[in-house]
Scaffold this active site. Structure first.
Site, short mmCIF file in Angstrom:
data_model
loop_
_atom_site.label_atom_id
_atom_site.label_comp_id
_atom_site.label_asym_id
_atom_site.label_seq_id
_atom_site.Cartn_x
_atom_site.Cartn_y
_atom_site.Cartn_z
N PHE A 236 0.83 -1.21 0.00
CA PHE A 236 0.00 0.00 0.00
C PHE A 236 0.87 1.26 0.00
O PHE A 236 0.65 2.18 -0.76
CB PHE A 236 -0.93 0.00 1.22
CG PHE A 236 -2.16 0.84 1.00
CD1 PHE A 236 -3.34 0.25 0.58
CD2 PHE A 236 -2.12 2.22 1.17
CE1 PHE A 236 -4.47 1.02 0.34
CE2 PHE A 236 -3.24 2.99 0.94
CZ PHE A 236 -4.42 2.40 0.52
N ARG B 66 -0.45 -6.57 -10.83
CA ARG B 66 0.86 -7.00 -11.33
C ARG B 66 1.78 -5.78 -11.34
O ARG B 66 2.39 -5.43 -12.36
CB ARG B 66 0.73 -7.62 -12.73
CG ARG B 66 -0.07 -6.82 -13.72
CD ARG B 66 0.06 -7.39 -15.14
NE ARG B 66 -0.74 -6.69 -16.10
CZ ARG B 66 -1.92 -7.09 -16.58
NH1 ARG B 66 -2.46 -8.22 -16.16
NH2 ARG B 66 -2.56 -6.38 -17.49
N GLY C 261 4.61 -5.21 -9.94
CA GLY C 261 6.02 -5.50 -10.23
C GLY C 261 6.98 -4.73 -9.34
O GLY C 261 8.06 -4.32 -9.76
N SER D 125 5.95 -12.77 -4.06
CA SER D 125 5.18 -11.96 -5.00
C SER D 125 5.21 -12.64 -6.37
O SER D 125 6.27 -13.07 -6.83
CB SER D 125 5.78 -10.56 -5.11
OG SER D 125 5.27 -9.95 -6.27
N LYS E 271 7.52 -14.12 4.11
CA LYS E 271 6.14 -14.07 3.62
C LYS E 271 5.96 -15.09 2.51
O LYS E 271 6.74 -15.12 1.56
CB LYS E 271 5.81 -12.67 3.11
CG LYS E 271 4.37 -12.52 2.63
CD LYS E 271 3.99 -11.07 2.51
CE LYS E 271 2.58 -10.90 1.97
NZ LYS E 271 2.19 -9.50 1.87
N THR F 150 -0.95 -14.93 3.82
CA THR F 150 -0.18 -15.22 2.63
C THR F 150 -0.12 -14.00 1.70
O THR F 150 -0.83 -13.02 1.91
CB THR F 150 -0.84 -16.36 1.79
OG1 THR F 150 -2.11 -15.89 1.32
CG2 THR F 150 -0.99 -17.62 2.55
N ASN F 151 0.64 -14.15 0.65
CA ASN F 151 0.67 -13.16 -0.43
C ASN F 151 -0.54 -13.40 -1.36
O ASN F 151 -1.42 -14.20 -1.03
CB ASN F 151 2.00 -13.28 -1.19
CG ASN F 151 2.48 -11.93 -1.70
OD1 ASN F 151 1.70 -11.18 -2.28
ND2 ASN F 151 3.74 -11.62 -1.47
N TYR G 12 -5.31 -5.40 3.12
CA TYR G 12 -5.09 -4.45 2.02
C TYR G 12 -6.43 -4.28 1.29
O TYR G 12 -7.11 -3.26 1.41
CB TYR G 12 -4.00 -4.96 1.08
CG TYR G 12 -3.59 -3.98 -0.01
CD1 TYR G 12 -4.53 -3.22 -0.70
CD2 TYR G 12 -2.26 -3.80 -0.37
CE1 TYR G 12 -4.16 -2.31 -1.68
CE2 TYR G 12 -1.87 -2.90 -1.36
CZ TYR G 12 -2.84 -2.18 -2.02
OH TYR G 12 -2.47 -1.28 -3.00
#
Ligand SMILES: Cc1cc2nc3c(=O)[nH]c(=O)nc-3n(C[C@H](O)[C@H](O)[C@H](O)COP(=O)(O)O)c2cc1C
Length: 381
Positions: A80, A128, A130, A195, A230, A258-259, A338
């Site tokens: 965030f 995404r 990145g 990620s 993570k 989790t992610n 989030y």
């Protein structure tokens, strides 16, 4: 005293409908401005109003973990506030802690836009991004200035990711490089190897790849800062077991589960309206409701495998008190949000925390620590 109301948030959300990333940027810029103006009369008043609207206090929700005092268990999840520009404001939204980043050693632009999408039918988001960020050195400067203006009142974590230009073989040096620049500016650190938006990153979750990263980071960890890992929701049980065994071996402080997920199963949204493509053909990780159950399962698994010895931060699909409670009784000591915060509005933190307090009362529990992992006790008895 003025309080922010839901109609005010509806206005904000209508902006989100136009383009989620632009709205996110505008919101973050506004919060950064407020944070930077805390020494002015306007800044003080605005922050007071935020606190009146969004914060609650309950001793039963306070915990000490890793030598850090958490005023409540609900934190802002990574992604965030990627550059930590609004780092000083998150306590005013009622969060018990906040995780900044992901930050990388080298600044990077991230993927081409559009790269953040709302999937309202699924109460989800696809991103995404990145790991777009200004780099660890800039974040270190930003945070040093922020903490000079206002010392930290809640624990602050930093989510570390590998730079895209760094090869997977050189990953350990990249994480350590960021950690060394930032270790004075935060309370805990997270190794983000989960990620889906940095090519090859998730392969670093495998034992042989993860070991050198954990080892190098702990060697560089001269102040003994808590370091957590993570993990992705898409791993199988043996892969998760391997990570938690390593976490214990290298004395990590905890795991974050989790992610976002790369799975597209069970989604109502079939076509991404912004691009016109089937969702199955769009790259990125899904957050929100679709990841909720899996994240709770992973929390439960880690808690059982470690007999509750490895503290867990539970994240994925929290919108309501029930969502939060399921993760606590499955074994999460702390929680993050989030997507739910964006959908439900900033009131949700206060609502979820009040709901947890009410649950404790209903279950005749005196403190949140009695609830953590309590579902497993029931199963065992
Ligand atoms: C736009 C976006 C960016 C994110 N960026 C990061 C990140 O940089 N590092 C990370 O570990 N997780 C990142 N996440 C994942 C969240 O921290 C969280 O693990 C995930 O979204 C599940 O929680 P939620 O359902 O409450 O959103 C991101 C999520 C979103 C939606």
């Amino acid at each position: 005293m003025f309080q922010y109301t839901k109609p005010f948030y509806s206005l904000l959300l209508s902006a989100v409908k136009s383009d989620p990333e632009t709205a996110h940027r505008q919101m973050l810029d506004t919060l950064t401005k407020i944070d930077n103006s805390r020494d002015t009369a306007w800044g003080r008043l605005t922050i007071k109003q935020l606190q009146n609207s969004f914060c609650i206090e309950d001793k039963r929700l306070q915990q000490s973990l890793w030598g850090l005092d958490f005023p409540n268990p609900f934190g802002l999840a990574a992604g965030f506030d990627k550059d930590g520009t609004a780092a000083g404001i998150w306590d005013s939204f009622g969060f018990g802690f906040a995780e900044l980043g992901a930050v990388t050693l080298h600044s990077q632009l991230g993927n081409p836009r559009p790269r953040m999408f709302r999937l309202p039918e699924d109460k989800a988001a696809l991103n995404r991004m990145g790991a777009n960020n200004l780099g660890a050195a800039v974040m270190a400067d930003t945070l040093t200035q922020t903490w000079q203006r206002k010392p930290r009142t809640i624990p602050i974590g930093i989510n570390l990711c590998k730079s895209k230009i760094t090869s997977l073989e050189a990953a350990a040096d990249d994480y350590v490089g960021s950690f060394k620049l930032l270790q004075d500016t935060a309370d805990y650190f997270v190794i983000n190897v989960s990620s889906p938006n940095t090519p090859g990153l998730r392969s670093l979750q495998a034992g042989e790849q993860l070991k050198p990263i954990l080892s190098a980071l702990q060697e560089a960890n001269q102040y003994n800062k808590p370091i957590l890992v993570k993990i992705a929701p898409d791993l199988n049980w043996s892969e998760i077991k391997e990570i938690i065994d390593l976490a214990l071996e290298y004395q990590l402080s905890g795991a974050i589960a989790t992610n976002t997920t790369i799975s597209r199963e069970g989604l109502k949204t079939k076509i991404l309206s912004k691009t016109g493509n089937p969702l199955t053909e769009e790259a990125g990780g899904i957050s929100g409701q679709p990841v909720k159950e899996r994240s709770t399962e992973v929390i439960r698994f880690i808690y059982q495998e470690t007999n509750g010895k490895l503290p867990i931060i539970g994240v994925g699909g929290i919108f309501t008190t029930e969502d939060a409670w399921s993760k606590i009784i499955a074994g999460a000591s702390l929680l993050q949000v989030y997507t739910g915060w964006v959908y439900e509005g900033p009131w949700m933190v206060k609502e979820v925390l009040s709901g947890i307090s009410a649950k404790l009362k209903e279950k005749r529990m005196n403190h949140i620590s009695e609830a953590i992992g309590s579902e497993q006790l029931k199963v065992k008895n």
